[in-house]
Design a protein around this motif. Structure first.
Motif, PDB file in Angstrom:
ATOM      1  N   UNK A  85      53.749  70.710  25.673  1.00 45.64           N
ATOM      2  CA  UNK A  85      54.888  70.845  24.759  1.00 45.64           C
ATOM      3  C   UNK A  85      54.505  70.416  23.334  1.00 45.64           C
ATOM      4  N   UNK A  86      54.555  71.335  22.354  1.00 42.93           N
ATOM      5  CA  UNK A  86      54.140  70.985  20.989  1.00 42.93           C
ATOM      6  C   UNK A  86      54.940  69.831  20.376  1.00 42.93           C
ATOM      7  N   UNK A  87      56.238  69.780  20.623  1.00 42.57           N
ATOM      8  CA  UNK A  87      57.055  68.694  20.065  1.00 42.57           C
ATOM      9  C   UNK A  87      56.648  67.358  20.674  1.00 42.57           C
ATOM     10  N   UNK A  88      56.387  67.352  21.967  1.00 44.15           N
ATOM     11  CA  UNK A  88      55.951  66.107  22.610  1.00 44.15           C
ATOM     12  C   UNK A  88      54.549  65.721  22.147  1.00 44.15           C
ATOM     13  N   UNK A  89      53.705  66.719  21.873  1.00 43.90           N
ATOM     14  CA  UNK A  89      52.370  66.420  21.350  1.00 43.90           C
ATOM     15  C   UNK A  89      52.457  65.730  19.991  1.00 43.90           C
ATOM     16  N   UNK A  90      53.350  66.204  19.137  1.00 44.35           N
ATOM     17  CA  UNK A  90      53.529  65.576  17.820  1.00 44.35           C
ATOM     18  C   UNK A  90      54.020  64.143  17.974  1.00 44.35           C
ATOM     19  N   UNK A  91      54.970  63.935  18.881  1.00 43.90           N
ATOM     20  CA  UNK A  91      55.477  62.582  19.128  1.00 43.90           C
ATOM     21  C   UNK A  91      54.383  61.699  19.730  1.00 43.90           C
ATOM     22  N   UNK A  92      53.571  62.264  20.643  1.00 40.00           N
ATOM     23  CA  UNK A  92      52.464  61.527  21.258  1.00 40.00           C
ATOM     24  C   UNK A  92      51.535  60.990  20.174  1.00 40.00           C
ATOM     25  N   UNK A  93      51.132  61.872  19.269  1.00 36.00           N
ATOM     26  CA  UNK A  93      50.203  61.464  18.207  1.00 36.00           C
ATOM     27  C   UNK A  93      50.792  60.348  17.344  1.00 36.00           C
ATOM     28  N   UNK A  94      52.061  60.483  16.973  1.00 37.15           N
ATOM     29  CA  UNK A  94      52.706  59.474  16.146  1.00 37.15           C
ATOM     30  C   UNK A  94      52.816  58.140  16.884  1.00 37.15           C
ATOM     31  N   UNK A  95      53.201  58.183  18.152  1.00 33.85           N
ATOM     32  CA  UNK A  95      53.394  56.943  18.913  1.00 33.85           C
ATOM     33  C   UNK A  95      52.076  56.234  19.201  1.00 33.85           C
ATOM     34  N   UNK A  97      49.362  56.487  17.451  1.00 34.87           N
ATOM     35  CA  UNK A  97      48.908  55.967  16.158  1.00 34.87           C
ATOM     36  C   UNK A  97      49.672  54.696  15.779  1.00 34.87           C
ATOM     37  N   UNK A  98      50.993  54.715  15.963  1.00 29.63           N
ATOM     38  CA  UNK A  98      51.807  53.527  15.670  1.00 29.63           C
ATOM     39  C   UNK A  98      51.356  52.324  16.496  1.00 29.63           C
ATOM     40  N   UNK A  99      50.888  52.589  17.719  1.00 26.52           N
ATOM     41  CA  UNK A  99      50.422  51.511  18.596  1.00 26.52           C
ATOM     42  C   UNK A  99      49.002  51.057  18.254  1.00 26.52           C
ATOM     43  N   UNK A 100      48.348  51.756  17.323  1.00 29.88           N
ATOM     44  CA  UNK A 100      47.002  51.382  16.911  1.00 29.88           C
ATOM     45  C   UNK A 100      45.923  51.747  17.910  1.00 29.88           C
ATOM     46  N   UNK A 101      46.160  52.813  18.672  1.00 27.16           N
ATOM     47  CA  UNK A 101      45.240  53.157  19.766  1.00 27.16           C
ATOM     48  C   UNK A 101      44.494  54.471  19.559  1.00 27.16           C
ATOM     49  N   UNK A 102      44.514  55.011  18.338  1.00 26.73           N
ATOM     50  CA  UNK A 102      43.838  56.287  18.071  1.00 26.73           C
ATOM     51  C   UNK A 102      42.374  56.287  18.504  1.00 26.73           C
ATOM     52  N   UNK A 103      41.709  55.165  18.327  1.00 25.90           N
ATOM     53  CA  UNK A 103      40.277  55.072  18.619  1.00 25.90           C
ATOM     54  C   UNK A 103      39.974  55.186  20.113  1.00 25.90           C
ATOM     55  N   UNK A 104      40.970  54.915  20.950  1.00 29.51           N
ATOM     56  CA  UNK A 104      40.754  54.883  22.403  1.00 29.51           C
ATOM     57  C   UNK A 104      41.485  55.992  23.143  1.00 29.51           C
TER      58      UNK A 104
END
Length: 195
Positions: A85-95, A97-104
């Protein structure tokens, strides 16, 4: 680790999920996230293995992804999450990132069947939380990506027993697996690859 940044995002997502359920939103419009105790369980599984490679099938808005990525971060592992789901993918990326877990954590957007059919990666831990009618087909695609000791955790096997009872029975009857139903929250089927 579960730092304040991670915990704050998890708390926000829990509040959003509760509000959506209270408002009576249809399942397809909700985040459809796991219960917090299941999240803690997933964190423990991911955190217990050095360099763990985690695959999540059905990332939604990232609630379980955050638990898994935070666990993987403890001993240098990574999460790959699949979501259509594209909308959920956008929310996934934001959440995430907000949690500081992009690197993992990485998100692969698109149909999980096609993604899994094309991958040659191997995984130590797989969390299966997709459309219930797809579990058998997705498990068949995941099975070759697991080496002995690999673990598949399938959610909702008790809450959707009419659909997933056959999934659990098939895993428990497979001599190449050791599988058990864990009555935590909506029910988890844990299947360890023996050979």
């Amino acid at each position: 680790m579960l730092d304040e940044r991670v915990l704050a995002v998890l708390a926000r997502l829990e509040a959003e999920d509760a509000a959506e359920r209270e408002a009576g939103l249809p399942a397809q419009q909700r985040s459809r996230q796991v219960a917090p105790t299941t999240g803690r369980f997933l964190f423990a599984l991911a955190a217990s293995q050095a360099g763990v490679e985690v695959l999540e099938i059905g990332g939604s808005r990232g609630y379980s992804s955050i638990w898994l990525a935070a666990g993987a971060r403890v001993l240098g592992g990574r999460l790959t999450s699949l979501e259509l789901d594209p909308a959920k993918c956008a929310a996934w990326r934001a959440n995430v990132s907000d949690a500081g877990l992009d690197e993992w954590a990485d998100l692969v957007e698109g149909d999980a069947h096609a993604t899994l059919a094309a991958t040659e990666d191997t995984f130590d831990l797989v969390f299966l939380d997709a459309e219930k009618d797809d579990y058998e087909g997705l498990f068949a695609l995941v099975r070759p990506l697991l080496e002995p000791g690999g673990l598949v955790v399938a959610d909702n096997v008790l809450s959707h027993a009419e659909t997933l009872g056959a999934y659990s029975a098939a895993r428990q009857a497979d001599p190449t697996l050791s599988s058990v139903t864990v009555p935590l929250d909506r029910g988890l089927e844990l299947s360890v690859v023996l050979g």
